[in-house]
Every structure is written in C-alpha cells, then in structure tokens.
Design a protein around this motif. Structure first.
Motif, mmCIF file in Angstrom:
data_model
loop_
_atom_site.group_PDB
_atom_site.id
_atom_site.type_symbol
_atom_site.label_atom_id
_atom_site.label_comp_id
_atom_site.label_asym_id
_atom_site.label_seq_id
_atom_site.Cartn_x
_atom_site.Cartn_y
_atom_site.Cartn_z
ATOM 1 N N ILE A 1 16.704 -53.799 -8.365
ATOM 2 C CA ILE A 1 16.613 -53.001 -6.935
ATOM 3 C C ILE A 1 17.888 -52.083 -6.979
ATOM 4 C CG2 ILE A 1 16.115 -52.848 -4.637
ATOM 5 C CD1 ILE A 1 13.941 -54.972 -5.128
ATOM 6 N N ILE A 2 17.799 -50.715 -6.527
ATOM 7 C CA ILE A 2 19.009 -50.243 -6.280
ATOM 8 C C ILE A 2 18.574 -49.501 -4.983
ATOM 9 C CG2 ILE A 2 20.707 -48.116 -6.769
ATOM 10 C CD1 ILE A 2 20.947 -50.297 -8.949
ATOM 11 N N ASN A 3 19.186 -49.951 -3.788
ATOM 12 C CA ASN A 3 18.992 -49.406 -2.461
ATOM 13 C C ASN A 3 20.012 -48.769 -1.943
ATOM 14 O OD1 ASN A 3 20.085 -52.239 -2.093
ATOM 15 N ND2 ASN A 3 19.483 -51.828 0.079
ATOM 16 N N ASN A 4 21.095 -48.674 -2.347
ATOM 17 C CA ASN A 4 22.134 -47.699 -1.743
ATOM 18 C C ASN A 4 23.037 -47.092 -2.928
ATOM 19 O OD1 ASN A 4 24.549 -49.367 -2.358
ATOM 20 N ND2 ASN A 4 23.491 -50.983 -1.068
ATOM 21 N N THR A 5 24.031 -46.212 -2.383
ATOM 22 C CA THR A 5 24.796 -45.441 -3.660
ATOM 23 C C THR A 5 25.866 -46.322 -4.157
ATOM 24 O OG1 THR A 5 26.159 -44.382 -1.733
ATOM 25 C CG2 THR A 5 23.811 -43.401 -2.526
ATOM 26 N N HIS A 6 26.075 -47.608 -3.808
ATOM 27 C CA HIS A 6 27.199 -48.240 -4.121
ATOM 28 C C HIS A 6 27.064 -49.281 -5.143
ATOM 29 C CE1 HIS A 6 28.793 -46.196 -0.775
ATOM 30 N NE2 HIS A 6 28.152 -46.737 0.129
ATOM 31 N N ILE A 7 25.953 -49.254 -5.637
ATOM 32 C CA ILE A 7 25.215 -50.227 -6.708
ATOM 33 C C ILE A 7 25.435 -49.633 -7.967
ATOM 34 C CG2 ILE A 7 23.546 -51.766 -7.269
ATOM 35 C CD1 ILE A 7 22.410 -52.010 -4.527
ATOM 36 N N TYR B 1 32.756 -44.780 7.401
ATOM 37 C CA TYR B 1 32.122 -44.072 8.371
ATOM 38 C C TYR B 1 30.377 -44.220 8.248
ATOM 39 C CZ TYR B 1 36.296 -41.586 9.551
ATOM 40 O OH TYR B 1 37.573 -41.186 10.340
ATOM 41 N N GLU B 2 30.028 -44.355 7.173
ATOM 42 C CA GLU B 2 28.322 -44.686 6.972
ATOM 43 C C GLU B 2 28.197 -46.079 7.741
ATOM 44 O OE1 GLU B 2 26.772 -41.996 3.552
ATOM 45 O OE2 GLU B 2 27.467 -43.761 3.295
ATOM 46 N N VAL B 3 28.821 -46.937 7.054
ATOM 47 C CA VAL B 3 28.592 -48.417 7.584
ATOM 48 C C VAL B 3 29.433 -48.986 8.426
ATOM 49 C CG1 VAL B 3 26.869 -48.545 5.654
ATOM 50 C CG2 VAL B 3 29.213 -49.333 5.395
ATOM 51 N N GLY B 4 30.702 -48.494 8.559
ATOM 52 C CA GLY B 4 31.703 -48.853 9.413
ATOM 53 C C GLY B 4 32.439 -49.985 9.080
ATOM 54 N N VAL B 5 32.270 -50.296 7.622
ATOM 55 C CA VAL B 5 32.787 -51.620 7.270
ATOM 56 C C VAL B 5 33.778 -51.330 5.971
ATOM 57 C CG1 VAL B 5 31.274 -53.382 8.288
ATOM 58 C CG2 VAL B 5 30.840 -52.347 6.071
ATOM 59 N N GLN B 6 34.465 -52.445 5.285
ATOM 60 C CA GLN B 6 35.339 -52.081 4.260
ATOM 61 C C GLN B 6 35.115 -53.121 3.111
ATOM 62 O OE1 GLN B 6 39.398 -51.042 5.378
ATOM 63 N NE2 GLN B 6 38.656 -51.234 7.485
ATOM 64 N N GLY C 1 30.203 -56.914 3.283
ATOM 65 C CA GLY C 1 29.921 -56.111 4.598
ATOM 66 C C GLY C 1 29.124 -54.884 4.443
ATOM 67 N N SER C 2 29.627 -54.040 3.095
ATOM 68 C CA SER C 2 28.709 -53.046 2.980
ATOM 69 C C SER C 2 27.286 -53.473 2.709
ATOM 70 C CB SER C 2 29.022 -52.173 1.656
ATOM 71 O OG SER C 2 30.555 -51.608 2.058
ATOM 72 N N GLU D 1 23.960 -52.262 5.191
ATOM 73 C CA GLU D 1 22.532 -51.436 4.491
ATOM 74 C C GLU D 1 21.581 -51.948 4.924
ATOM 75 O OE1 GLU D 1 22.590 -48.673 3.082
ATOM 76 O OE2 GLU D 1 24.636 -48.235 2.191
ATOM 77 N N MET D 2 21.577 -53.391 4.814
ATOM 78 C CA MET D 2 20.371 -54.213 5.079
ATOM 79 C C MET D 2 19.801 -54.513 6.742
ATOM 80 S SD MET D 2 18.959 -54.412 2.218
ATOM 81 C CE MET D 2 17.705 -55.325 2.609
ATOM 82 N N GLY D 3 20.729 -54.010 7.484
ATOM 83 C CA GLY D 3 20.645 -53.899 9.036
ATOM 84 C C GLY D 3 21.041 -55.139 9.691
ATOM 85 N N PHE D 4 22.569 -55.545 9.355
ATOM 86 C CA PHE D 4 23.164 -56.482 10.208
ATOM 87 C C PHE D 4 24.135 -55.714 11.080
ATOM 88 C CE2 PHE D 4 26.149 -59.868 10.735
ATOM 89 C CZ PHE D 4 25.215 -61.086 10.668
ATOM 90 N N PRO D 5 24.327 -56.463 12.201
ATOM 91 C CA PRO D 5 25.186 -55.670 13.410
ATOM 92 C C PRO D 5 26.685 -55.395 12.900
ATOM 93 C CG PRO D 5 24.151 -57.560 14.218
ATOM 94 C CD PRO D 5 23.726 -57.570 12.725
ATOM 95 N N ILE D 6 26.815 -53.982 13.009
ATOM 96 C CA ILE D 6 28.391 -53.751 12.657
ATOM 97 C C ILE D 6 29.344 -54.231 13.209
ATOM 98 C CG2 ILE D 6 29.793 -51.644 12.216
ATOM 99 C CD1 ILE D 6 27.335 -51.652 10.283
ATOM 100 N N THR D 7 28.998 -54.739 14.571
ATOM 101 C CA THR D 7 30.211 -55.363 15.347
ATOM 102 C C THR D 7 30.510 -56.791 15.004
ATOM 103 O OG1 THR D 7 28.595 -56.024 17.032
ATOM 104 C CG2 THR D 7 29.978 -54.114 17.396
#
Length: 763
Positions: free
Chosen positions: A174-180, A694-699, A703-704, A708-714
């Motif tokens: 499964i490929i659900n984002n552009t970083h896999i 910027y898209e996901v706020g993490v590094q 974290g990415s 992507e799967m909907g975990f709180p960025i903070t």
C-alpha cells in the motif's frame, strides 16, 4: 394485518422494475423497523422471501433471518430455490452481493476494456464492490490506483485494504503518501493531488487499473467541497479533472463512481469522454433504505403520527424542538447541516444544553481531556479551553465537524459519532461527502453552502447520509426550509467534462491536454502557448512537473531566476539545502516574492503567508498563532475564542499545509532547472524535506507516517524533541518493540494519544 397484506401484495407484484422495487423495499423497511411486527413467524418468512426476491440480502442479515430457521423438511423446493439464489450471488471471495453489485461485477468482467462509470446512491457499497473487482483481477493487475477525495476517506480505506490484503494474501504494497518507495506490486490509495505527484515523479509508471470516487468533482458546478478543505473549489475541480484525464489516457481498465448523477443527461464534453474511451455507464437509482421526508418549517411538527406545536416561529426554536424530540424518543444519530463553520459552531453552542447530563464514554472523555491539554493555554489569566464551544459541546455529546479542523480531530469526532458516544453532529458539507457515517437522521438548517445556494444535487447528496444500509431500515430528513424540499424535484445543470467540450478552457486544461483531444478553438489556444514556450527554448516537461500552475507564469519565474548571478543562485541553493537553513534565513519570503512578481500572489498574501508559516514553524507555533488572534479582542467570550481557534486551524490547514508546500515545490523544480542551465550545483537541494516539514510539520520517518495517518502534530513534535532516536526508527521496528517502548511513550502522551499511537502502529 394491513402491513402483512401489503407486503404479500408487493411480493406478488414484484417484476424487477424500479417502481416495484421501491414499493417492496419501503414496506420491508417499515415492518423491519417495528420489532413487534417482524417477530411473528409468518412475517419473518414473508420478509425473508421479499429480501430474496429483491436480491438485497442485507435486509435478512439485519433482521437475523436464516433459511434453516424458517423451513421444515417438507420445504425442499423452497430451500433448493433459495440455496440456488445464494450460490449465484456469492463470489469466490465468499461474499454475497446484492443484485446491482453483481450486475456491475459481471458487466466489468465481461468487458475486454474494463471501463465503467457507475452512478449509485451512497448506500450502494462502491468500495465493497471495489475489493471484489480487485480480487477477481488480482493476477492481471500489478499496479492499482484508488483515488479518494479526502484524506479522511483515504485513511479509512488504508485500514480496510490492509485487512483485505492480509486476509486474501494478496501481493500488493500500500502506497498512501508521496514518501514511500515503490515495489513490483503497488496499491496506491491517494488523493488526486498525491496521484499527480506520482505521475510527475514516475512518468513511466504503468497502472493496470484505477478507481476514482466522487467523480462529479471534475465539474466545478457540482463541487460541494467545504471551504475549509485544503483547496478552494475553483482549484479542486481542476485537480480532479486533470488526474482523471491523465489516468484515462494511460490506463486500460478503470471504475468511476459517484452518487446521484443523472447519466441520462450529461454535457457534450462528458459524452465525448465516454465515447472516446469506450466507457460503459451504469445508472442505479434505487435507494436501499426508505427515506422519510419530514416537513418541519410549518407551525406544527408531524412525526410518526404525532403533532408537536412549536413554542415560537424562529428557526432556532424549531431546531431545538426537533433535537429534543429526537433525544426523548431515542431516534438515533443525527446530522445537523448548516452553511458555514461559524454557523455550525453557533448552533452547537445554542443547543448543547438540550442534551441530558450523564457520564460520557471513556473514549470520549479521553479525547476531551486531550483537546484541553494540547490546545488550551493561559491568555490574560484565562484558560482558552474554558470558552471553547467545541469542548463544551463534546461534554454534552454534541460534535462539530468542518474542514478547517486538523484531520485527526475530524476523524475522532466522526468515530465517536459512529460508535454512539456523540448523538448529534453539526456540520458543513465536510461530513456529507468523502466520509462514511451511521447517521439515521438529517436536519436541514441551512439552505446555502457558504454564500452559494444549495443545488438539488447537493441536497440529494446530503440526504444520502440519512440512514445507512446494513445499519438502518429507515432514514429521516427534517426540512426547516421549504425551498430545500421543493428543490428535490428540480434538475441541475448537466455534469460535464470541459476538457472535451466546446467551451473555452483555462490554462490548466490547455497545458495538460493533448492537442488531438481538444476542439478546434482550444487546440489553437494551446498551440499558441506551446509556441511561446518552444521559442524560449524551455523544456516543457519541466513545466509539467507543476501541472496546476500556469506554464507561462512559470516561464516568467524561470526568466527571473536566470537573471541571477552564479553567486546568488548558489546562495539560494544553500538556503534550500535543509529546513534549518530555510527557516533561519527566512527564505520563505524570498521564495513567495517570485510568485508576487508574476501576479500569482499579491503583496499582502506574501506577507501573510510568510508570517503564518514562520510562526507555525516554531516549537510553540500553534499558540503563537492563537495568541495573535486573541490579542485582537478585549474579551474572552465563546464567540471570540471560537473564532480565534477557527481562524488558526484554517490558516494551518489552508496556508501552512497546502499553499506553502505547493509554492515550495514549484519553486524547487524551477530553481533546480535553472541551476542545470547555469552550471550551478544543486545536488544539496532538500526541497522534499522542506515540503514535508510544512505539509505534516514533522521531520522524522515515523513522525511523517503518524502525521499522514492522522496523529496530532503537536504530540509528534514533542515525541521528536524528547525521543528523537526512537522517532527515526521504522514503523516495523517500533511495532516489534512496542511493549518495551510503551513506558517511554506514556511519559509524553496522554491516554487518547497513546491509544491512537498503538492503533496506528499495530494495525
């Protein structure tokens, strides 16, 4: 006795027509709703026969009716006949399909070029059928793309297809984002924007099959997106249209789906698309649950043979009366539709005290405590969460849903609703498309979407959320506006595919389409644009990497960059070589200035986007933005605090997570190209990392994934700060060591976050 006779009459009269189906379906649903009637032995047998006759087997499952419980040894013919029906409609996956589902599956499998366009009600089960299509063609399809309109629906299907692949032992990754990274057999589950990214990055990628949901979004007239979503309507239809165009040109098999589209009346452009690609349209009009339309704008509310006189004639009072009635009668989960984020928040605030006090579920309480912990701070001596209507409403079992919320908050509110912890959701169009709900009732409070009037298509689409097959027999719609009810019978404009039409096209379609697919005047306009690019000696493939931006404006940015000295280009590359360098040099402002230069942004937008992106990039960025909004007002009322939260969430979603990454991506592609022309080294460019920040706020890698799967960025940012080594592990490594790491996570995460982390890592 009267209903029993009507049921028998409609069974005998059933001939497969839409009229006879609706008559039989309605009486089956009426009786099934009444447990006292459906428990009689003869009624059970009649209900079973009716369901089998309509080939809608969900009714028998919902009523817990089984052939062996209704027959005796003397009923050989009856048993034999019904066993044959069950066998015919049971596929090799072991699933039993309803009549129309089997009809679509058999039609698809019979075609040499398997290309279907299916219009069906929301209860049709299009993604259930999609899994059947994939399974039946598993040996033919190596690369599959499933295009969903929202990230929420994307994530929901990621979980579903993970289970499906594991259960059926399929070969897909499964490929659900552009970083896999890709493998030999890939199942892409993406939004249109992400699919375009893969098309650009892997121009030779060959798909064997694609599915596109909510197909009507290719036409701006039918686009009902919430303004809080990550793009505005006028841009989103272009994304959908170009994605469909490019995939149709390069993929042999596809399945397109959408609700309530009149395929008998479509525009000339859509007709040409269907003919050119030999698409078979299938129009399914029959609903699988009975819809009760309840007139609620008059002085008396009539429901279930009861008459309730409104205390006064205000629309808000009528809404309160309906809510109280639904709560008192325990009539099920309810969606209240209103036109804007401000209005749904106001309605939740005005009606929350109607809910009886009582203990909330542990899951809901954990979520409320999480919101208070992560999003509240002391401003002028007051805790902001104490005046935040969303928290107060949740404590009463009422939810608010709109497109500006972080996607995980939207998902959790929806999940609490579907599990029954929240009884009412006040929502814009964000919940009426692109997500699945278990609402039994819809209340129409608003008659617009933002400042635009609701169309009959919008109304039918919202109505489709009242009741869900396999969960309800009856769905109710309460109308507080007579105009909405009357519009149900009106015809909207025809769905069109403007790319293939005679209408004058904008730059997006002209830049992305082939000349031979365009009508004469549009082909001439495209040829003129292509000549300008050719005369400048620019590689057109570079411009196509930014498919949704005017090629001629990109050309102007290239010219401006080419005028820089070698030293200036090297300086720009250095500033874009890491997120640290990008932030410390305030490069965002310089980058955005180029878009001001070509009139894509104005001066105010450059300053505003730059300030918001810069503040949010700081460790306490959310609270800096919230403080900035709260400093504008002298009082802490629910209205001002709600407005501040709404503005901050909107800015993060629309500017930080969408627009800024978009401009960074465009600029990075053009800068790299100019560097190649100018013999300037650009191999240190880290544009993808800046975009991801910027898209996901993490590094970090995990974290990415979590973002992507909907975990709180903070929460991710705090984990990265305090457990950086662990956060650079892969998901598999954390999964294998989760029991060992859990104590460390507990020191940082609240109960809600820990449970969500466990779900995302181990599912």
């Amino acid at each position: 006795m009267e209903r029993k006779l009507r049921l028998l009459e409609f069974i005998n009269a059933y001939d497969g027509s839409d009229e006879s189906f609706n008559n039989l379906k309605d009486i089956v649903c009426e009786i099934s709703e009444q447990s006292s009637e459906k428990d009689e032995p003869l009624m059970k047998e009649l209900l079973y026969i009716a369901s089998q006759k309509m080939r809608t087997f969900g009714y028998n499952i919902m009523n817990d009716l089984h052939l062996e419980d209704l027959t005796s040894d003397d009923d050989f013919s009856f048993v034999f006949q019904n066993n044959l029906i069950d066998q015919y409609y049971t596929t090799t996956t072991g699933n039993r399909l309803d009549y129309n589902q089997m009809r679509v599956l058999r039609e698809f499998q019979s075609l040499e070029n398997k290309r279907l366009l299916v219009s069906a009600p929301t209860s049709f089960g299009k993604t259930f059928l999609l899994r059947e299509l994939i399974y039946h063609n598993r040996d033919r399809y190596n690369n599959i793309a499933l295009i969903f309109p929202t990230v929420s629906l994307l994530n929901e299907n990621v979980f579903e297809f993970r289970r499906f692949i594991k259960e059926k032992q399929l070969k897909y990754k499964i490929i659900n984002n552009t970083h896999i990274e890709l493998e030999e057999h890939n199942l892409f589950i993406l939004t249109p924007e992400r699919m375009l990214h893969f098309i650009n990055e892997y121009p030779t990628l060959k798909l064997d099959f694609f599915f596109m949901d909510e197909i009507y979004k290719i036409d701006n007239f039918f686009n009902t997106a919430d303004n809080g979503e990550n793009v505005v309507e006028s841009e989103r239809d272009g994304v959908f249209r170009i994605t469909l165009y490019l995939l149709s040109k390069s993929t042999n098999d596809f399945y397109l789906a959408g609700p309530y589209i009149n395929l008998d009346k479509i525009g000339d452009g859509f007709k040409r698309f269907i003919k050119k690609f030999s698409v078979i349209p299938i129009n399914i009009k029959t609903e699988l649950i009975k819809k009760e339309h309840i007139i609620s704008w008059t002085s008396i509310l009539r429901v279930n043979d009861e008459k309730i006189k409104y205390i006064d004639s205000s629309k808000l009072n009528k809404l309160k009366t309906i809510i109280s009635y639904i709560l008192n009668k325990n009539m099920g989960q309810t969606i209240v539709y209103a036109e804007s984020k401000n209005k749904v928040t106001e309605l939740a605030r005005e009606t929350r005290d109607l809910s009886p006090t009582g203990m909330n579920s542990k899951k809901l309480n954990d979520f409320i405590q999480h919101l208070e912990r992560r999003y509240s701070f002391n401003h002028d001596g007051l805790q902001t969460s104490n005046s935040w209507s969303i928290v107060d409403a949740l404590k009463k079992g009422f939810g608010v849903h709109h497109g500006s919320f972080p996607k995980y908050i939207q998902n959790e509110i929806l999940e609490r609703f579907n599990e029954g912890d929240i009884k009412f959701i006040f929502t814009t169009t964000s919940i009426t498309e692109g997500v699945n709900t278990k609402a039994k009732n819809i209340i129409f409070y608003g008659k617009t979407k933002g400042h635009k009037e609701l169309k009959s298509f919008d109304i039918r689409n919202i109505n489709g959320r009242a009741g869900r097959y396999y969960h309800h027999f009856i769905g109710r719609i309460f109308y507080l506006e007579s105009e909405i009810y009357k519009k149900l019978e009106q015809e909207d404009d025809k769905l069109d595919f403007v790319t293939f039409s005679d209408r004058s096209l904008g730059y997006i379609d002209l830049d992305n389409c082939h000349l031979d697919d365009l009508t004469i005047s549009n082909a001439q306009a495209k040829a003129l644009r292509d000549k300008i690019i050719f005369d400048e000696g620019i590689d057109p493939n570079i411009l196509l990497k930014n498919r949704l931006v005017d090629s001629l404006k990109q050309l102007e940015i290239i010219k401006a960059l080419k005028n820089l000295s070698k030293y200036e280009l090297e300086s720009l590359v250095a500033q874009c070589s890491s997120i640290r360098a990008f932030l410390s040099n305030n490069t965002i402002y310089r980058l955005l200035d180029y878009f001001h230069l070509v009139n894509i942004l104005d001066e105010y937008e450059v300053r505003r986007y730059g300030i918001i992106a810069t503040q949010y990039a700081m460790p306490n960025g959310f609270f800096l933005l919230l403080k900035h909004e709260l400093d504008k007002t002298e009082q802490h009322s629910y209205e001002t605090v709600d407005a501040a939260y709404m503005k901050v969430f909107y800015n993060i979603r629309n500017i930080v997570e969408y627009k800024v990454p978009k401009f960074v991506a465009i600029f990075g592609n053009l800068l790299e190209y100019v560097c190649q022309l100018s013999n300037v080294k650009s191999d240190t460019l880290a544009i993808d990392g800046i975009i991801r920040f910027y898209e996901v706020g993490v590094q970090t890698e995990i974290g990415s994934y979590l973002a992507e799967m909907g975990f709180p960025i903070t929460a991710i940012k705090e984990l990265e700060s305090r457990m950086n080594d662990v956060m650079n592990f892969s998901r598999e490594a954390i999964y294998n060591n989760f029991d060992y790491l859990e104590d460390q996570f507990k020191r940082i995460l609240d109960t809600y976050e820990l449970n969500l982390l466990r779900k995302l890592i181990t599912t």
